[in-house]
Design a protein around this motif. Structure first.
Motif, PDB file in Angstrom:
ATOM      1  N   GLU A 169       0.835  -1.209   0.000  1.00  0.00           N
ATOM      2  CA  GLU A 169       0.000   0.000   0.000  1.00  0.00           C
ATOM      3  C   GLU A 169       0.868   1.257   0.000  1.00  0.00           C
ATOM      4  O   GLU A 169       0.545   2.251  -0.659  1.00  0.00           O
ATOM      5  N   LEU A 170       1.973   1.183   0.727  1.00  0.00           N
ATOM      6  CA  LEU A 170       2.911   2.307   0.761  1.00  0.00           C
ATOM      7  C   LEU A 170       3.481   2.562  -0.638  1.00  0.00           C
ATOM      8  O   LEU A 170       3.562   3.708  -1.104  1.00  0.00           O
ATOM      9  N   ARG A 171       3.848   1.485  -1.323  1.00  0.00           N
ATOM     10  CA  ARG A 171       4.366   1.622  -2.691  1.00  0.00           C
ATOM     11  C   ARG A 171       3.304   2.225  -3.617  1.00  0.00           C
ATOM     12  O   ARG A 171       3.595   3.115  -4.412  1.00  0.00           O
ATOM     13  N   ASP A 172       2.066   1.781  -3.500  1.00  0.00           N
ATOM     14  CA  ASP A 172       1.040   2.150  -4.483  1.00  0.00           C
ATOM     15  C   ASP A 172       0.391   3.508  -4.208  1.00  0.00           C
ATOM     16  O   ASP A 172       0.140   4.270  -5.131  1.00  0.00           O
ATOM     17  N   TYR A 173       0.108   3.800  -2.931  1.00  0.00           N
ATOM     18  CA  TYR A 173      -0.485   5.103  -2.579  1.00  0.00           C
ATOM     19  C   TYR A 173       0.592   6.155  -2.292  1.00  0.00           C
ATOM     20  O   TYR A 173       0.325   7.351  -2.367  1.00  0.00           O
ATOM     21  N   GLY A 174       1.777   5.703  -1.911  1.00  0.00           N
ATOM     22  CA  GLY A 174       2.818   6.649  -1.526  1.00  0.00           C
ATOM     23  C   GLY A 174       2.553   7.310  -0.182  1.00  0.00           C
ATOM     24  O   GLY A 174       3.273   8.228   0.212  1.00  0.00           O
ATOM     25  N   LEU A 175       1.546   6.853   0.552  1.00  0.00           N
ATOM     26  CA  LEU A 175       1.204   7.453   1.856  1.00  0.00           C
ATOM     27  C   LEU A 175       0.439   6.439   2.691  1.00  0.00           C
ATOM     28  O   LEU A 175      -0.518   5.826   2.199  1.00  0.00           O
ATOM     29  N   THR A 176       0.867   6.264   3.926  1.00  0.00           N
ATOM     30  CA  THR A 176       0.150   5.386   4.855  1.00  0.00           C
ATOM     31  C   THR A 176       0.257   5.976   6.264  1.00  0.00           C
ATOM     32  O   THR A 176       1.173   6.738   6.558  1.00  0.00           O
ATOM     33  N   LEU A 177      -0.672   5.575   7.097  1.00  0.00           N
ATOM     34  CA  LEU A 177      -0.640   5.966   8.512  1.00  0.00           C
ATOM     35  C   LEU A 177      -0.453   4.699   9.353  1.00  0.00           C
ATOM     36  O   LEU A 177      -1.179   3.718   9.172  1.00  0.00           O
ATOM     37  N   VAL A 178       0.552   4.730  10.229  1.00  0.00           N
ATOM     38  CA  VAL A 178       0.749   3.625  11.171  1.00  0.00           C
ATOM     39  C   VAL A 178       0.322   4.130  12.542  1.00  0.00           C
ATOM     40  O   VAL A 178       0.814   5.165  13.013  1.00  0.00           O
ATOM     41  N   GLU A 179      -0.611   3.401  13.156  1.00  0.00           N
ATOM     42  CA  GLU A 179      -1.179   3.867  14.424  1.00  0.00           C
ATOM     43  C   GLU A 179      -0.622   3.061  15.605  1.00  0.00           C
ATOM     44  O   GLU A 179      -0.167   1.934  15.457  1.00  0.00           O
ATOM     45  N   HIS A 180      -0.701   3.702  16.762  1.00  0.00           N
ATOM     46  CA  HIS A 180      -0.301   3.054  18.024  1.00  0.00           C
ATOM     47  C   HIS A 180       1.162   2.631  18.039  1.00  0.00           C
ATOM     48  O   HIS A 180       1.507   1.551  18.513  1.00  0.00           O
ATOM     49  N   VAL A 181       2.019   3.517  17.530  1.00  0.00           N
ATOM     50  CA  VAL A 181       3.462   3.317  17.697  1.00  0.00           C
ATOM     51  C   VAL A 181       3.816   3.818  19.094  1.00  0.00           C
ATOM     52  O   VAL A 181       3.303   4.858  19.532  1.00  0.00           O
ATOM     53  N   SER A 182       4.662   3.104  19.781  1.00  0.00           N
ATOM     54  CA  SER A 182       5.104   3.543  21.110  1.00  0.00           C
ATOM     55  C   SER A 182       5.616   4.975  21.036  1.00  0.00           C
ATOM     56  O   SER A 182       6.287   5.354  20.075  1.00  0.00           O
ATOM     57  N   THR A 183       5.322   5.776  22.076  1.00  0.00           N
ATOM     58  CA  THR A 183       5.806   7.166  22.077  1.00  0.00           C
ATOM     59  C   THR A 183       7.154   7.295  22.786  1.00  0.00           C
ATOM     60  O   THR A 183       7.606   8.402  23.070  1.00  0.00           O
ATOM     61  N   GLU A 184       7.801   6.150  23.080  1.00  0.00           N
ATOM     62  CA  GLU A 184       9.203   6.216  23.508  1.00  0.00           C
ATOM     63  C   GLU A 184      10.041   6.766  22.352  1.00  0.00           C
ATOM     64  O   GLU A 184       9.856   6.334  21.207  1.00  0.00           O
ATOM     65  N   PRO A 185      10.972   7.687  22.635  1.00  0.00           N
ATOM     66  CA  PRO A 185      11.841   8.185  21.559  1.00  0.00           C
ATOM     67  C   PRO A 185      12.531   7.020  20.820  1.00  0.00           C
ATOM     68  O   PRO A 185      12.842   5.983  21.424  1.00  0.00           O
TER      69      PRO A 185
END
Lengths: 392, 392
Positions: free
Chosen positions: B158-174
């Protein structure tokens, strides 16, 4: 000659020395023409001049980046007034919002885009065959490069122009090439790591890691951006054989363009495919073996027979592409173009991997060990470093 | 369908399933024609077939790289004999050295270079305006990507085809974005480091590191190879303002090509210059704002108003280039193309930096803190990872 305080109007770290003075300005429909005191004439378009206003309203003083956008003024913007000031600046009051722009004469002349000025700025590589590089091979000493900025600059300019240099007396401690590479900038990482060890190994995933002959090639033609500079540092070379062979790909391309223009056209127009597959990666790139820029100058060569994938151009281009490719390879095999060098411990060759093809003879480990280390730094970093060192 | 033991003859990690069988072979002057059981015809040139022999004499079994060089056989090499074997292989005995080549039918069909086959292989991006991406924005969960290969593959396609994706719930640790990026491959380093922190700072060397509005742009147009994927991970966003704006540059280019073909021509033919200077670096690149490949497909957009250097094309191209550039910028400002998104803590947007322009509204830190982390991974690594995950 005369120099002006340019702290307010020049948003640049580069100094622009004043060598000529503007003596007249005349207004045309969409541009003005400056006449200089050496009789050179420069045409500058109004849009271009408005775009390049260096005032603190147009340029952010902290970042030195442009805040103004050329979209936000009329396409037919014109000067209400334009003159050369007593301080030799071009001063324009624009008909739009009465904005005022000052142009420093050193900056203005150095950005003249007359054809003569553009031609004078065109980079001219020093293209070589065997005879020339044997006579002129740039040799530098590791300590000079490591300790002295003018020596570093001298090395980097020769590297840019010849695409090949030898650095002598590098420490044979492993990873010593990093100290030299870091004098330019950071190392470009690939799936082979940041530093790669060239030695024969059992689980080779590349011909480089065997004792086989390697034909003339560029490294990683399978990547969209082939690595720019390649560093190859010899730690030990007691094996029999294994001589390095280097060929200036720009020379081959130039020879083809002169003598076989149809083949040159095929190789610079029809793309080839390059594949590099192993268990964990599958890199592929499709690009022309000869790359030219918008001035039709050759800027890159991309070639490794052992990494070619199946040719996949339309059927009518297939045979012309093979013919051209065979011609190119045949030329790289011509001894008049091949420079042989046997690396000794402490030698580091650095070359433009997108220009200089390299090869290695097969070697035999019965007589001794052979260990090279390599890494890559891209052309962007080389050119940036040269510009910074040239700021005076 | 039927599958053959291909361990000896296919020098590839990619499996080639047999979907059609060759039923006839006829010999032409420089090529042969295979007729398949679905009536498709494939023309393969003799040079191409000899070049792609997969026998253990031609391919090094350890590295799976080609040892044979197509230069070393006559240009007019021909089959002495060619037939389809009982195992559905094309078998050729060559007139040169009586060398024998076997071609697996799955491999052969998948490498057919008829125009129909080439067209079918052409990648088709999913090009979007505001309405489409609002309806279809690909959303993925960090845990799925981190733990599960099929989910990873789904995200990457999807990243290749749309060129944009949202990834949710990534840890907010640096530095948590590194774990996600490393699921693809290594991170591309630049002079801004491997991970960059987007927060307002006093000694900003880029507009990104201020609280200012940033107009729509690609990152690092000043580098020959603009970074491919950009990761932007939100750790904290309590400030007022600072919304992200994203525009599909391929959509703008497509719109220009349809409605303003002269401007499209200028922007894809005349190069612009991009500069990024600070105390320790001076990066410059000259390239077209729209890049097309050998099939005339748009493959890249390069644009950042605040990093443009003075235009330096010949005088007669200057006004057309400004006109085209202004048209492009005006289109990027059209709300029908602009997707707004306010990043919340734990959100990670990943987009193709060579396609999707991004911008940010000015923000105000009086109401709270704002901290994003970013990094880059190149397109080569994305496509390699997809190919490896697709091997079944």
């Amino acid at each position: 000659m005369q120099s002006l305080d340019n702290s307010l109007e020049i948003a640049s770290f580069t100094p622009y020395h004043i060598k000529q003075l503007p003596i007249d300005v005349s207004l045309n429909d969409a541009s003005l023409t400056i006449t200089w005191d050496d009789d050179h004439k420069s045409e500058f378009h109004y849009l271009w001049l408005r775009d390049n206003c260096h005032c603190s309203e147009c340029i952010a003083q902290l970042t030195r980046e442009q805040m103004f956008e050329i979209c936000d003024v009329p396409l037919d913007i014109k000067p209400a007034e334009a003159y050369i000031s007593d301080e030799h600046r071009l001063v324009i009051t624009w008909d739009h919002q009465a904005h005022i722009s000052h142009f420093h004469p050193g900056w203005l002349r150095s950005h003249c885009y007359s054809q003569a000025s553009l031609d004078a700025k065109q980079w001219q590589p020093k293209i070589w065959d065997k005879a020339r590089i044997q006579a002129e091979l740039p040799k530098h000493q590791a300590n000079d490069i490591l300790q002295d900025d003018p020596s570093l600059l001298n090395w980097l300019k020769e590297l840019r122009d010849y695409g090949l240099t030898l650095v002598e007396h590098v420490s044979t401690e492993p990873n010593s090439l990093v100290d030299v590479a870091n004098r330019i900038s950071f190392i470009r990482e690939t799936n082979f790591g940041t530093i790669f060890n060239v030695q024969a190994k059992a689980d080779a995933n590349s011909a480089a890691y065997t004792d086989l002959r390697l034909p003339l090639h560029t490294d990683l033609p399978t990547r969209e951006l082939q690595p720019g500079l390649q560093f190859l540092h010899c730690l030990v070379n007691d094996a029999a054989g294994g001589e390095s062979i280097l060929v200036d790909g720009f020379k081959i391309a130039q020879h083809m363009k002169e003598h076989y223009p149809d083949d040159f056209h095929s190789l610079s127009t029809f793309p080839m495919s390059f594949y590099n597959k192993d268990k964990h990666s599958d890199y592929r790139f499709r690009g022309t073996a000869i790359v030219t820029d918008s001035n039709h100058e050759v800027v890159e060569v991309r070639l490794a027979n052992f990494l070619r994938g199946p040719i996949d151009v339309p059927a009518h281009q297939t045979v012309p592409l093979y013919q051209a490719y065979r011609r190119f390879i045949a030329l790289t095999r011509d001894p008049q173009f091949q420079f042989f060098y046997r690396l000794n411990a402490g030698d580091l060759i650095v070359f433009d991997n997108r220009r200089v093809l390299h090869a290695r003879n097969a070697f035999n480990l019965e007589k001794g060990y052979r260990h090279l280390q390599g890494c890559y730094v891209d052309r962007d970093e080389l050119l940036s470093r040269i510009r910074v060192l040239e700021r005076v």
